[in-house]
Scaffold this motif. Structure first.
Motif, PDB file in Angstrom:
ATOM      1  N   LYS A   1       0.853  -1.181   0.000  1.00  0.00           N
ATOM      2  CA  LYS A   1       0.000   0.000   0.000  1.00  0.00           C
ATOM      3  C   LYS A   1       0.896   1.240   0.000  1.00  0.00           C
ATOM      4  O   LYS A   1       1.778   1.359   0.838  1.00  0.00           O
ATOM      5  CB  LYS A   1      -0.891  -0.017   1.246  1.00  0.00           C
TER       6      LYS A   1
ATOM      7  N   GLU B   1      -0.553   4.501  -0.346  1.00  0.00           N
ATOM      8  CA  GLU B   1      -1.280   5.701   0.038  1.00  0.00           C
ATOM      9  C   GLU B   1      -0.977   6.062   1.504  1.00  0.00           C
ATOM     10  O   GLU B   1      -0.566   5.236   2.294  1.00  0.00           O
ATOM     11  CB  GLU B   1      -2.800   5.502  -0.097  1.00  0.00           C
ATOM     12  N   GLN B   2      -1.233   7.304   1.826  1.00  0.00           N
ATOM     13  CA  GLN B   2      -1.093   7.783   3.199  1.00  0.00           C
ATOM     14  C   GLN B   2      -2.164   7.123   4.065  1.00  0.00           C
ATOM     15  O   GLN B   2      -3.295   6.962   3.633  1.00  0.00           O
ATOM     16  CB  GLN B   2      -1.263   9.313   3.234  1.00  0.00           C
TER      17      GLN B   2
END
Length: 127
Positions: free
Chosen positions: A104, A106-107
């Protein structure tokens, strides 16, 4: 496979959730219970921290590795080799799925602890 999942979960828990958030989440979840007006705290703190950062990740990884090597050295007795190959194929698919879905970039969506209303005491919210 379950030990590998526990190991991955402990690493993600250490990296993403963190020790401070764990303390505050426990205190927030138990605040106001009978005998715990301020909430429960981790005790003994240093032993819990040792378990959180070291013991759980190391032991789950070690046990998973030991089990994996042991299963490779002594296959299940009495099962045909085709069925064993099917089982190892399923295990490989589980691992592939684990690593593909855990990637992953993303933030994360957890707000900073200071901004999270769940961890604030009622007097702080009113003020």
């Amino acid at each position: 496979f379950l030990l590998v999942i526990c190991f991955i979960e402990s690493i993600i828990f250490n990296i993403d959730f963190g020790w401070e958030r764990l303390e505050k989440a426990l205190q927030s979840a138990t605040r106001g219970l009978v005998g715990l007006p301020e909430g429960r705290s981790l005790f003994p703190k240093y032993l819990c921290r040792l378990d959180f950062h070291f013991t759980v990740p190391v032991m789950t990884f070690g046990l998973a590795l030991f089990t994996f090597v042991n299963d490779l050295q002594t296959p299940y007795e009495g099962y045909p080799s085709g069925l064993l190959a099917f089982g190892w194929t399923l295990l490989a698919l589980f691992f592939a799925t684990l690593f593909v879905t855990m990637w992953k970039t993303e933030q994360g969506q957890l707000p900073p602890i200071e901004d999270d209303d769940k961890f604030k005491v009622e007097e702080e919210i009113v003020a």
